[in-house]
Design a protein around this motif. Sequence first.
Motif, mmCIF file in Angstrom:
data_model
loop_
_atom_site.group_PDB
_atom_site.id
_atom_site.type_symbol
_atom_site.label_atom_id
_atom_site.label_comp_id
_atom_site.label_asym_id
_atom_site.label_seq_id
_atom_site.Cartn_x
_atom_site.Cartn_y
_atom_site.Cartn_z
ATOM 1 N N ILE B 29 0.841 -1.204 0.000
ATOM 2 C CA ILE B 29 0.000 0.000 0.000
ATOM 3 C C ILE B 29 0.872 1.249 0.000
ATOM 4 N N VAL B 30 1.852 1.259 0.854
ATOM 5 C CA VAL B 30 2.770 2.399 0.889
ATOM 6 C C VAL B 30 4.158 1.889 0.547
ATOM 7 N N ASP B 31 4.740 2.475 -0.449
ATOM 8 C CA ASP B 31 6.067 2.046 -0.878
ATOM 9 C C ASP B 31 7.010 3.241 -0.833
ATOM 10 N N VAL B 32 7.803 3.301 0.199
ATOM 11 C CA VAL B 32 8.732 4.415 0.365
ATOM 12 C C VAL B 32 10.120 3.940 -0.028
ATOM 13 N N GLN B 33 10.683 4.534 -1.055
ATOM 14 C CA GLN B 33 11.984 4.096 -1.561
ATOM 15 C C GLN B 33 12.998 5.234 -1.488
ATOM 16 N N HIS B 34 13.983 5.058 -0.631
ATOM 17 C CA HIS B 34 15.110 5.996 -0.545
ATOM 18 C C HIS B 34 14.668 7.454 -0.486
ATOM 19 N N VAL B 35 13.703 7.735 0.343
ATOM 20 C CA VAL B 35 13.204 9.100 0.418
ATOM 21 C C VAL B 35 14.110 9.960 1.289
ATOM 22 N N SER B 36 14.528 11.087 0.709
ATOM 23 C CA SER B 36 15.247 12.078 1.492
ATOM 24 C C SER B 36 14.520 13.395 1.362
ATOM 25 N N MET B 37 14.552 14.155 2.419
ATOM 26 C CA MET B 37 13.911 15.467 2.369
ATOM 27 C C MET B 37 14.896 16.479 2.896
ATOM 28 N N ILE B 38 15.221 17.416 2.038
ATOM 29 C CA ILE B 38 16.175 18.447 2.430
ATOM 30 C C ILE B 38 15.479 19.795 2.449
ATOM 31 N N PHE B 39 15.563 20.469 3.560
ATOM 32 C CA PHE B 39 15.008 21.813 3.633
ATOM 33 C C PHE B 39 16.137 22.810 3.556
ATOM 34 N N ASN B 40 15.893 23.897 2.834
ATOM 35 C CA ASN B 40 16.834 25.006 2.882
ATOM 36 C C ASN B 40 16.367 25.929 3.984
ATOM 37 N N ILE B 41 17.090 25.974 5.044
ATOM 38 C CA ILE B 41 16.664 26.913 6.068
ATOM 39 C C ILE B 41 17.453 28.181 5.846
ATOM 40 N N ALA B 42 16.750 29.238 5.576
ATOM 41 C CA ALA B 42 17.437 30.519 5.493
ATOM 42 C C ALA B 42 17.907 30.835 6.901
ATOM 43 N N SER B 43 19.056 31.458 6.999
ATOM 44 C CA SER B 43 19.579 31.746 8.329
ATOM 45 C C SER B 43 18.614 32.665 9.075
ATOM 46 N N GLU B 44 17.908 33.503 8.312
ATOM 47 C CA GLU B 44 16.813 34.238 8.938
ATOM 48 C C GLU B 44 15.603 34.022 8.052
ATOM 49 N N ARG B 45 14.442 34.248 8.636
ATOM 50 C CA ARG B 45 13.247 34.118 7.828
ATOM 51 C C ARG B 45 12.998 35.423 7.086
ATOM 52 N N LEU B 46 12.898 35.317 5.754
ATOM 53 C CA LEU B 46 12.672 36.514 4.962
ATOM 54 C C LEU B 46 11.252 36.492 4.438
ATOM 55 N N ASN B 47 10.464 37.391 4.943
ATOM 56 C CA ASN B 47 9.077 37.413 4.483
ATOM 57 C C ASN B 47 8.779 38.634 3.654
ATOM 58 N N SER B 48 9.779 39.471 3.457
ATOM 59 C CA SER B 48 9.433 40.677 2.729
ATOM 60 C C SER B 48 10.370 40.868 1.554
#
Lengths: 283, 270
Positions: B29-48
Amino acid sequence: MSTTTTAPDARRGGGSSSRQVVRSTLFILEQLVSKDFKLKYRRSVLGVLWSVLNPLLMMAVMTLVFSNMFKFPIENYPLYLILGTVLFQLMSDATNGAMGSIIASASLIKKVRVQKAVFPVEKALFALVNFALSLIAVAAVMVFFHVVPTFSMIALPLLLVYVLVFSIGIGLALSALSVFFRDVMHLWGVVMMAWNYLTPIFWPQDLAALAATVSNDGVMHALVTIEHFNPMYHYVIYFRDIMMYGTIPGLHMNLVCAAFAVITLAVGIVIFRKTQHKFILYI
Amino acid sequence: MTTEQRGAGAPEASVTGGAKPSQDDRDVIVDVQHVSMIFNIASERLNSLKEYFIKIMRHELMFKEFKALDDITFQVRRGDVFGLVGTNGSGKSTMLKIIAGVLEPSSGTCRVRGTIAPLIELGAGFDMELTARENIYLNGALLGYSRAFIDEHFDEIVDFAELRDFLDMPLKNYSSGMVARIAFSIATATKPDLLIVDETLSVGDYLFQKKCEERIQSLINDAHVTVMLVSHSTEQVERMCDRAVWIEKGKMRMLGDTDEVLRAYSSLGD
């Protein structure tokens, strides 16, 4: 690089034909519109009343100000004003509502796989409710000035389709952009104000008549050019034609209005589709 | 089906024998194969936009890479009750989001066969100003139910949540436990192929928790629903799950029978 889910949008048994997806999306839209309607108008008699009164009051203020300041040679000036404001308000409500819709639905988008576009589209459609109520105010003004409604009003639904398609296009783009840059929301307020002044809402839509009152040729020339490319200019003229002048715009005008709408929608869809998979990282 | 272990120098995680023989022929039903998740975290959050452009001009736009998930592979077969354990911030929720299809993995693939019913986090998808009745339709629509389906199952949903007397009361007057009951009741009205349970159960009182577990159990037994359960509570996982995976700091530490995985997991704190 893929997450594949068979039958992504039809969780209730069976396969997921595209017809089923369309039906379930329509059901979501219907539920969201009904939610917004209840939230805004239930238990508030004034809610409905305000939607009618607001354009009337605006009209009164603007009539007071502008008929003394400029003395434009416009017949039934208050009616002319209210038609312009009401139609512009429809676009303004639709785009403003759509703009924040993705951010407001963050908790949902993070958990459930839904067509994200339903949120901005729904907000744009919901603006129609307010518009329909403000038509009551328009009707009152028409009665007051003895402007008899004509057969040409049957073109109103067509105009509304143009304006809504156009607004949905802008709304899709704005809702996507505001996810990444929240200050798009502040910027849009300024854009709307400028746009409002650049659209013949209180000044003559007949540019030749306007030229008589403007002394600077350069300004006039620039304005004529801008109006060519201002969709709201065409939509407002269309609205007044069918509502107060009793004429149905010709094929050329309809094609121009439709072209603006379709092109804007296409751009909006492209922007939204290119960015929607990244929303979840920013909301 | 292989039992894998990718420990990063973890002494207590040992390769354990296959939980099920490899000739298991139930549907995956669920087949997870070599899943990687990379987030780019900005050193600060830029919302503007302004901040963003200033940073670009100064070449200060720095991203730190953060691997939330690192090469995760597992399969869940039809009828499994599969537990996902790990400490806070270990990547459990990220994994669930990928399975639910709301998040795309940076690399690897995740396939889910059939329909998914996620138990929505409290409040998400509900509008507190609306009544329970209205919320059932709204939430049902968002979960992909048709109007006819909700009409048909309406009484069942209400009865299970035991909220008939409060149907036309705005949800803001409900206690969080009552909201949780409605949420659970709506999500399990359908017979999905995969039911994702994300700590939602811990909200209700113990009687309701028991009732929920019974409902899940009956879905497993009668409708062959596959369940993925995420929990801090090892006790709940132990009681309900037959297989489990332990994810720690984005890495897969252990996959196998619940007992073995939990034994290793609980020795973490010692």
